[in-house]
Design a protein around this motif. Sequence first.
Motif, PDB file in Angstrom:
ATOM      1  N   VAL A 366      34.978 -51.921   1.041  1.00  0.00           N
ATOM      2  CA  VAL A 366      36.191 -52.805   0.856  1.00  0.00           C
ATOM      3  C   VAL A 366      35.916 -54.147   1.627  1.00  0.00           C
ATOM      4  CG1 VAL A 366      38.415 -53.164   1.875  1.00  0.00           C
ATOM      5  CG2 VAL A 366      37.897 -50.994   0.923  1.00  0.00           C
ATOM      6  N   LEU A 369      34.815 -57.061  -0.630  1.00  0.00           N
ATOM      7  CA  LEU A 369      35.652 -58.034  -1.140  1.00  0.00           C
ATOM      8  C   LEU A 369      35.893 -59.325  -0.464  1.00  0.00           C
ATOM      9  CD1 LEU A 369      38.426 -55.539  -2.247  1.00  0.00           C
ATOM     10  CD2 LEU A 369      36.747 -56.390  -3.616  1.00  0.00           C
ATOM     11  N   SER A 830      32.083 -57.665  -4.449  1.00  0.00           N
ATOM     12  CA  SER A 830      32.436 -56.429  -5.074  1.00  0.00           C
ATOM     13  C   SER A 830      33.150 -56.695  -6.223  1.00  0.00           C
ATOM     14  CB  SER A 830      33.215 -55.675  -3.929  1.00  0.00           C
ATOM     15  OG  SER A 830      33.580 -54.362  -4.502  1.00  0.00           O
ATOM     16  N   PHE A 832      37.029 -55.600  -8.036  1.00  0.00           N
ATOM     17  CA  PHE A 832      38.280 -55.184  -7.823  1.00  0.00           C
ATOM     18  C   PHE A 832      38.896 -55.063  -9.133  1.00  0.00           C
ATOM     19  CE2 PHE A 832      43.011 -56.449  -6.598  1.00  0.00           C
ATOM     20  CZ  PHE A 832      43.038 -55.438  -5.575  1.00  0.00           C
ATOM     21  N   THR A 856      38.829 -49.995  -5.828  1.00  0.00           N
ATOM     22  CA  THR A 856      37.521 -50.350  -5.864  1.00  0.00           C
ATOM     23  C   THR A 856      36.434 -49.321  -6.284  1.00  0.00           C
ATOM     24  OG1 THR A 856      37.288 -49.325  -3.649  1.00  0.00           O
ATOM     25  CG2 THR A 856      37.943 -51.855  -3.812  1.00  0.00           C
TER      26      THR A 856
END
Length: 962
Positions: A366, A369, A830, A832, A856
């Motif tokens: 996470v 992100l 990342s 999403f 994710t």
Amino acid sequence: MLWNMNKPTPVDDDDELIVDVTPQTPRRRWRRWVILGALLLVFALIRGLSMYISALWFGSLGYSSVYWTIFRYKVVTFLVFFVLTVLILRGAFLLLERIFAASALERRVIMVNNQAVSIAPARFVRPVAWAVSLLFGLIFGLAMKDNWRSFALYFNQPGTEGADPIFQKSLGFYFFTLPVHQSISWWLTVLAFAILAAAIIYAFLSSTQKLKTAAAATAIQRTGYVAVSCALAAFLLMLAWRTYLSRFPYLWQDHDSFSGVTYTEANYLLPGLLIVAVALIISAAIALLNAFTKRSLRLLLAAIALPLAVFVVAVMLIPAYVTSFIVKPNELGRETPYIEHNINWTRRAYGLDRIEMRDFEADPSVEGLNLQANTSTLENIRLWDWRALQDTLRQIQEIRTYYDFPDVDVDRYRTNGQVRQMMLAARELDVDKLPSSSRNWVNEKLIYTHGYGITMNTSNGFTAEGMPQFVLSNMPIESSAPDIKITRPEIYYGQKTNTDIYVRTKQKEFNFPQGEASNFTAYEEEGGIMVGGFFRRMLLAWALGDLSKLPFSDDVSSESRLLMRRNIRERVTSLAPFLVYDSDPYIVVSDTGRLYWIMDAYTQSGTYPYSRHYRAGDQSVNYIRNSVKVTIDAYNGSTVFYVFDAQDPLIRAYAGVFPALFHDAAQMPADLRAHVRYPETLLKTQGEVYGLYHTQNAKVFFQREDVWSVARQAQSSSQDKQQQPEALEPYYVITQLPGEEVQSEFVQILPFTPASRPNMIGWMAGRCDGPNYGSLLVYNFPQSRLINGPAQIEARIDQNAQLSSQFTLWNQQGSRVVRGNLLVIPIGRSLFYIEPIYLRSERSPMPELRIVVVATQDRLAYGQTFQEALTNLIGQPAKPAEQKQEGQQQQQQQKPSEEAGPSPAQTPAAVLPQSTQQLINRAAEELSAYQRLTAEGKLGEAGQKLESLKKTLEELRKGSNK
């Protein structure tokens, strides 16, 4: 030809009955010519009227020069080939008539039903020769007229660089020169064959003539040989030219493994065709030699047999042997240079050689992100699926049944100092939906003339009832953003404006409904064709099939204006029929509040050397460029073509033909330029090509070791998401591309997966903004880690017990779950994933957003809103793998970190054995609580109650079994 046989029949000295066949009387011939002339006059009037109306229409747009340029090319091409065809054929026939005048055309007697009939071949051969010449001239003139573009490009072709690796010809040769050579060679070949057929017919007529001496018969035979041999020589020379030209199309022929010339073709087949062409020239020389020396049938047959024999050996046998016994056992080694040609030239043809490659980490955490630094991306994530929005708009914004929203477009607008992703839909008038009592000429032509306004809503905005959060809506237009306004909401030109109308008449035009009354307006600008006086009005009425209404209408005055070709696709196709247009035009609001349509136009070709053919829309092409953007004013219909790829040789040639039609991209107004976007059709085509041609190693390419495909997801209309997978459509997002400093960039994204595999391997981005417009980026994922693709994320959604149970329940209560497009958006380091879930009642087609699912690589969460889903996603950190076994007991009493939903009550602990009545009471309470929570929208808690209910029912089942 009709013949008169009413004259007395003379009888010769041998008492033979001789029937003299003579032409029909002059009076009947005169009547025939009068009828023919009348038909030609009617045809000329119809064509002249069509030309007159077209000239008026082009002139009303300021493009008279375009119309007359096209007209001039068509007329000149028709006349040139008509005249040349007639001259060549009639000259050849006249020469044959003179050669065979003493034998083939003399009067002769033939037996018909045991009666001798005297005929004069010259009486019908000469008219037939004229008729054939004129007919062929008409056919070829019309056929070549349709090829006016080839000749226009040929005479205006720009210089092109580079040469193909086989013939060393420039790209301009294949785009501009070869099509003209092919057309002319085909034309001359057919003419040569017609002359050869005529020579054979004349020779046959000569051979049937009864002659008194052997010397005369020999002379006639020699004359026949001379004529047939010369005609055959001309035909063989044309075949030689055609054979020579037939070598070039092998450059773009598609094979199973690759496209273009192969090893066998380059080294044996193409040289074989060149040898055949030489053999045909030699055969032509043999035929000419036979005409003036030997005059032998055997020599003629030899002239025909020689190229046939060479063709069989050089083009069929030798290449087949080489393919089977030399190439196939060593195919990769032999074909490697030609595979490399195919890779390099295909990448150039589709613009893939300009792609910038980057690596993308695809951090599964996470933290990757980096949400704090990507707030603009999060604020613009599209939650509205365009299909769901279109259904909703038709329910709440059509206002009247005769309005329609034919499409929903995605664009970006600056409001309150920020760039926001918006969804726009034009409210167009569909006259076919007018009540039957209103379907009359006055209503359809004078009153109901236009659509009204657009809707604009944020791509992720929802009201408490699950409806769109509008920026522009209703009639009259209401705006919730002071910096976005509509000053000219009427839509006279659009995607559903298929009828011709009259404006500035004495009738007021219906504008929009307003309570019990209606709002009316009048057209205020100078678009269209002025109706004018009686003569022009009659011509317009005749051309439009409006003779029973327009000439007698008191509402239409000389100052009224005719608006025709209002469908924007028909409009641009009529102006520039040589371009190919995108299937998805989109509406734009300018800074001044006017509405414009923007259409992407392409130049395409199927003759790019060594390039593979793919589908682009409904066209099969091996070269494509998005060279032109077209803007159409939705109110007055003014249409402007802007060139966005000046390096494209095709558009440079067309600009040379039509200098008044095209404008430089720098001349596009800034407020419209801000809404230019990378076209979806182009990115889809480039993505499909890139799936195979991202590989530049010939061995890997040949063995298909690294083929990509566009990521797939299940169709949103299917309740069983795993049964009907479809390729993911490219989608627009506002994001910060990895490695770029611009935080809010409008791009179009297309994810890739390995062939026949669901995991993602990379993604392509088409850039839309500023100086970066038109550039392509491809981000490659790490090879060492598995990156979930859309299909895998959807599988995780299906496997979530609470979501699956909720979907099952909704699908059984008079409603249907509609799952929107799954979007994969790069944020930070990342990926999403987000998918909106809608609920649509069977009684109403209007879907409402109920759940937003986000994910994710290792987490999945959902909520009633995006913010709730995001909070659930990032609010529960995933546990390290080594802690999972230790925490297994605790995980049974709380939501798993991988699939988090709204914070629910903890699952009740296992209960002690109870009586059957107690279990029944508890089940009833749990069912009642589940129904209440569902109605309140507390889906997470409802899911927990449903799980408890399942356990209680399972205990009841076990107790009953005992």
